[in-house]
Design a protein around this motif. Structure first.
Motif, PDB file in Angstrom:
ATOM      1  N   GLY A 151      12.102   5.979  -3.812  1.00 50.96           N
ATOM      2  CA  GLY A 151      12.063   7.167  -2.966  1.00 50.96           C
ATOM      3  C   GLY A 151      11.363   6.909  -1.639  1.00 50.96           C
ATOM      4  N   PRO A 152      11.832   7.499  -0.556  1.00 58.59           N
ATOM      5  CA  PRO A 152      11.193   7.269   0.765  1.00 58.59           C
ATOM      6  C   PRO A 152       9.713   7.643   0.781  1.00 58.59           C
ATOM      7  CG  PRO A 152      13.305   8.385   1.005  1.00 58.59           C
ATOM      8  CD  PRO A 152      13.012   8.374  -0.454  1.00 58.59           C
ATOM      9  N   ALA A 153       9.333   8.711   0.095  1.00 59.14           N
ATOM     10  CA  ALA A 153       7.921   9.106   0.086  1.00 59.14           C
ATOM     11  C   ALA A 153       7.075   8.053  -0.618  1.00 59.14           C
ATOM     12  CB  ALA A 153       7.763  10.469  -0.600  1.00 59.14           C
ATOM     13  N   ALA A 154       7.573   7.510  -1.739  1.00 57.91           N
ATOM     14  CA  ALA A 154       6.823   6.471  -2.457  1.00 57.91           C
ATOM     15  C   ALA A 154       6.779   5.182  -1.640  1.00 57.91           C
ATOM     16  CB  ALA A 154       7.467   6.220  -3.812  1.00 57.91           C
ATOM     17  N   THR A 155       7.861   4.852  -0.969  1.00 55.04           N
ATOM     18  CA  THR A 155       7.886   3.648  -0.132  1.00 55.04           C
ATOM     19  C   THR A 155       6.874   3.756   1.005  1.00 55.04           C
ATOM     20  OG1 THR A 155      10.231   3.375  -0.635  1.00 55.04           O
ATOM     21  CG2 THR A 155       9.372   2.176   1.264  1.00 55.04           C
ATOM     22  N   LEU A 156       6.824   4.931   1.638  1.00 53.93           N
ATOM     23  CA  LEU A 156       5.863   5.144   2.723  1.00 53.93           C
ATOM     24  C   LEU A 156       4.427   5.068   2.198  1.00 53.93           C
ATOM     25  CD1 LEU A 156       5.226   5.939   5.648  1.00 53.93           C
ATOM     26  CD2 LEU A 156       5.436   8.346   4.950  1.00 53.93           C
ATOM     27  N   ALA A 157       4.206   5.633   1.005  1.00 59.46           N
ATOM     28  CA  ALA A 157       2.861   5.593   0.431  1.00 59.46           C
ATOM     29  C   ALA A 157       2.434   4.163   0.144  1.00 59.46           C
ATOM     30  CB  ALA A 157       2.826   6.438  -0.847  1.00 59.46           C
ATOM     31  N   TYR A 175       3.502   1.547   1.706  1.00 60.33           N
ATOM     32  CA  TYR A 175       3.294   0.918   3.015  1.00 60.33           C
ATOM     33  C   TYR A 175       1.905   1.257   3.569  1.00 60.33           C
ATOM     34  CZ  TYR A 175       3.967  -0.142   7.970  1.00 60.33           C
ATOM     35  OH  TYR A 175       3.818  -0.636   9.245  1.00 60.33           O
ATOM     36  N   LEU A 176       1.408   2.450   3.227  1.00 55.43           N
ATOM     37  CA  LEU A 176       0.088   2.877   3.697  1.00 55.43           C
ATOM     38  C   LEU A 176      -1.038   2.373   2.797  1.00 55.43           C
ATOM     39  CD1 LEU A 176       0.944   6.563   4.736  1.00 55.43           C
ATOM     40  CD2 LEU A 176       0.636   4.589   6.238  1.00 55.43           C
ATOM     41  N   GLY A 177      -0.685   1.643   1.726  1.00 58.59           N
ATOM     42  CA  GLY A 177      -1.725   1.042   0.899  1.00 58.59           C
ATOM     43  C   GLY A 177      -1.900   1.648  -0.474  1.00 58.59           C
ATOM     44  N   TRP A 178      -1.061   2.597  -0.871  1.00 62.98           N
ATOM     45  CA  TRP A 178      -1.159   3.218  -2.185  1.00 62.98           C
ATOM     46  C   TRP A 178      -0.332   2.362  -3.159  1.00 62.98           C
ATOM     47  CZ3 TRP A 178       0.175   9.077  -3.230  1.00 62.98           C
ATOM     48  CH2 TRP A 178      -0.238   9.399  -4.528  1.00 62.98           C
ATOM     49  N   ASP A 179      -1.008   1.690  -4.109  1.00 61.54           N
ATOM     50  CA  ASP A 179      -0.332   0.720  -4.968  1.00 61.54           C
ATOM     51  C   ASP A 179       0.696   1.364  -5.894  1.00 61.54           C
ATOM     52  OD1 ASP A 179      -1.795  -1.298  -3.850  1.00 61.54           O
ATOM     53  OD2 ASP A 179      -3.441  -1.120  -5.291  1.00 61.54           O
ATOM     54  N   ASN A 180       0.331   2.491  -6.508  1.00 61.00           N
ATOM     55  CA  ASN A 180       1.217   3.089  -7.515  1.00 61.00           C
ATOM     56  C   ASN A 180       1.424   4.582  -7.223  1.00 61.00           C
ATOM     57  OD1 ASN A 180       2.754   3.482  -9.820  1.00 61.00           O
ATOM     58  ND2 ASN A 180       0.959   3.794 -11.124  1.00 61.00           N
ATOM     59  N   PRO A 181       2.277   4.896  -6.270  1.00 60.85           N
ATOM     60  CA  PRO A 181       2.487   6.310  -5.899  1.00 60.85           C
ATOM     61  C   PRO A 181       3.418   7.032  -6.874  1.00 60.85           C
ATOM     62  CG  PRO A 181       3.866   4.918  -4.554  1.00 60.85           C
ATOM     63  CD  PRO A 181       3.098   3.989  -5.443  1.00 60.85           C
TER      64      PRO A 181
END
Length: 368
Positions: free
Chosen positions: A207-213, A215-221
């Motif tokens: 999902g784009p939201a998980a991919t962006l998260a 990219y911002l450093g969130w390992d397991n969104p």
């Protein structure tokens, strides 16, 4: 020369004769007693107390229609011209009784049975067993607690909606475009939103939201795996659909405010915050209360997004009372217990909304 009028004829129509009144009252009394007697016999037969009822409930419908016709005729005989006017309301009354009052009473009866669609025994009266089960049902109380969180989230939705309404009421560029853009979520079905955002945009792998998260450093969104995060995600999706509704109401209220008052405050040197605090917000209280109460009523029925995205999980963290009742009907075919849940929840909603209306009325009286 005396004028010729139809006053005596009109007077006779407006005041029917005494024998017509007595006949009308006798007909109404007889029809009412007959209808109540048939209803009582059929109900007792359905509960297994006696064996004098019909094979189905269909004859009761015919008795009800006959009673309705007698009721209309008797009103004309008793009240004359006023009865004729009242007869015009009769179809609406019959529709309300058939579509609102009767299902509610029938649901109350079903709530005290053990009716399960997967059982061959049919429905049997089981007293207050369903109510005892409800009081000991931890899943129901968990869903009810979740409703407290969801209702509190409506306050945040109100703040955002008010801010957007103020923004769209101001003289900004492309104001018409933004008004249409902010209204788009209101035109979508919550089921479509749950699949469009919950199942695709916030999907934890691609999902784009998980991919962006990530990219911002969130390992397991994983938005719907952690209880508190799943609840926040459901709130966010619900807000995305619901905020435009509140925004439209508040924007209409802002546009109805008299511009002379704000202009006078500006001439007197009031700042933007002072103008909002002392003028705009108090004048918007009636509209704000309407928007909040409507949204709270809608929020208490929240189910579609939860059912489609999380099914109440993880561990019941996102469950609502409506989604819990839905699963009781769909997964367990437990009509009796599900109806008891629905009836009790209806009583809770009525009491809760009545308290809100009373509190809002007192607060507005003190403010004014």
């Amino acid at each position: 020369m005396p004028l010729v009028t139809n006053a005596p004829f009109a007077a006779r129509r407006a005041t029917p004769a005494g024998k017509h009144v007595l006949l009308g009252r006798a007909l109404l009394a007889f029809a009412t007693v007959a209808f109540i007697a048939v209803l009582a016999l059929q109900s007792l037969d359905a509960m297994g107390v006696i064996a004098l009822g019909f094979q189905s409930w269909r004859p009761l419908l015919y008795v009800y229609l006959i009673w309705a016709v007698v009721f209309g005729v008797s009103q004309v005989m008793i009240r004359g011209e006023a009865g004729e006017r009242a007869a015009f309301v009769l179809p609406a009354v019959l529709f309300t009784v058939a579509m609102v009052i009767f299902p509610t009473i029938f649901g109350l009866y079903i709530a005290f049975t053990d009716w399960n669609l997967s059982a061959v025994e049919g429905r049997r009266f089981n007293g207050v067993d369903n109510l005892r089960t409800l009081l000991a049902d931890a899943y129901f109380w968990n869903a009810l607690l979740n409703m407290v969180y969801y209702v509190l989230a409506v306050l945040v939705q109100y703040a955002i909606a008010f801010g957007l309404a103020l923004l769209l009421n101001a003289e900004i560029k492309a104001r018409k475009f933004f008004r249409v853009a902010f209204l788009l979520p209101l035109m979508l079905s919550p089921v479509a939103v749950s699949w469009m955002i919950g199942k695709s945009l916030m999907e934890y792998r691609f999902g784009p939201a998980a991919t962006l998260a990530r990219y911002l450093g969130w390992d397991n969104p994983a938005f719907f795996s952690t209880p508190w995060l799943a609840r926040l995600s459901i709130m966010a999706m619900d807000a995305w659909v619901s905020i435009p509704f509140m925004m439209v109401l508040l924007l209409a209220g802002l546009q109805a405010l008299p511009a002379e008052i704000k202009e006078a405050a500006r001439v007197d040197g009031a700042t933007g915050w002072q103008s909002f605090k002392e003028i705009t917000f108090p004048l918007m209280l009636p509209v704000s209360m309407t928007a909040l109460i409507l949204r709270i009523i809608f929020e208490l029925k929240l189910a579609d997004i939860v059912i489609n995205v999380t099914a109440g999980g993880p561990g019941g963290a996102t469950d609502t009372v409506s989604s819990f009742i839905f699963r009781e009907y769909r997964d367990r075919s437990n009509v009796g217990y599900g109806t008891m849940l629905a009836e009790v929840y209806l009583v809770i909603i009525i009491i809760f909304v009545a308290l809100i209306l009373k509190g809002a009325s007192r607060w507005m009286q003190r403010t004014n």
